[in-house]
Design an enzyme around this catalytic site. Structure first.
Site, short mmCIF file in Angstrom:
data_model
loop_
_atom_site.label_atom_id
_atom_site.label_comp_id
_atom_site.label_asym_id
_atom_site.label_seq_id
_atom_site.Cartn_x
_atom_site.Cartn_y
_atom_site.Cartn_z
N CYS A 73 0.83 -1.14 -0.01
CA CYS A 73 0.02 -0.06 -0.04
C CYS A 73 0.85 1.30 -0.15
O CYS A 73 2.12 1.51 0.44
CB CYS A 73 -0.91 -0.11 1.26
SG CYS A 73 -2.08 -1.39 1.44
N GLU A 75 0.57 3.87 1.77
CA GLU A 75 0.92 4.42 3.18
C GLU A 75 2.13 3.71 3.91
O GLU A 75 2.88 4.40 4.28
CB GLU A 75 -0.30 4.45 4.11
CG GLU A 75 -1.47 5.27 3.64
CD GLU A 75 -2.19 4.20 3.01
OE1 GLU A 75 -3.73 4.61 2.71
OE2 GLU A 75 -2.09 3.30 2.01
N CYS A 112 -6.17 1.53 5.00
CA CYS A 112 -6.71 0.07 5.30
C CYS A 112 -6.20 -0.42 6.67
O CYS A 112 -5.59 0.42 7.26
CB CYS A 112 -6.21 -0.95 4.36
SG CYS A 112 -4.34 -1.56 4.49
N CYS A 115 -2.35 -0.82 6.97
CA CYS A 115 -1.60 0.35 6.94
C CYS A 115 -1.83 1.29 8.13
O CYS A 115 -0.87 1.85 9.04
CB CYS A 115 -2.06 1.35 6.04
SG CYS A 115 -1.53 0.72 4.37
#
Length: 161
Positions: A73, A75, A112, A115
């Site tokens: 991801c 992040e 999410c 993260c």
């Protein structure tokens, strides 16, 4: 048995124009990162930008792989890079933006769970809240004053002993 109520507080800006100038600039960095995301499978592009206490801005975007669990991801891409390259710097704030290539997103899209867990580790390590700003491709921007606010039951080192 007793009931325990947990609340999270968010602040909502109706548009990019309402953001303070430093946060606006950070979000524009996140948008630029989002536009460079490698998302050929989900067609869901995410960009993140971190502001460090030394003034550095770190960006990241989602990187997918045909072996789905092997991707990362935006992040986590950004926060792990910051931790690797600037181990003594503190993360002051993070801007996140996401969109689907098939239909534009116009509501805030939060990070999410994986993260959030990675981000809270850095927040706890630095003993300083990280302000999180998140949006879709357009529209309102939500602000959380800390990652812990987005992840009220923090799994941290205290549960490992």
């Amino acid at each position: 048995m007793k009931e325990v109520k947990i609340e999270s507080k968010l602040f909502v800006f109706e548009s990019l124009a309402e953001l303070p100038s430093d946060v606006y600039d950070l979000m524009i960095n996140a948008v630029t990162a989002r536009n460079r995301a490698y998302a050929p499978y989900s067609n869901f592009q995410v960009g993140a930008a971190l502001l460090l206490d030394n003034g550095e801005v770190i960006t990241g975007n989602n990187q997918e792989n045909a072996s789905y669990p092997s991707g990362l991801c935006a992040e986590r891409t950004a926060i792990y890079y910051a931790g690797s390259q600037y181990p003594n710097a503190k993360v002051v704030s993070m801007a996140i933006t996401a969109t689907a290539k098939t239909s534009p997103t116009n509501k805030p899209i939060p990070p999410c769970g994986a993260c959030r867990q990675a981000m809270v580790e850095y927040e706890l390590k630095q003993d300083l809240p990280i302000a999180i700003y998140f949006m879709g491709e357009m529209g309102a921007i939500a602000k959380s004053e800390s990652v812990s606010n987005l992840l009220p039951f923090v799994f941290d080192k205290s549960v490992l002993f």
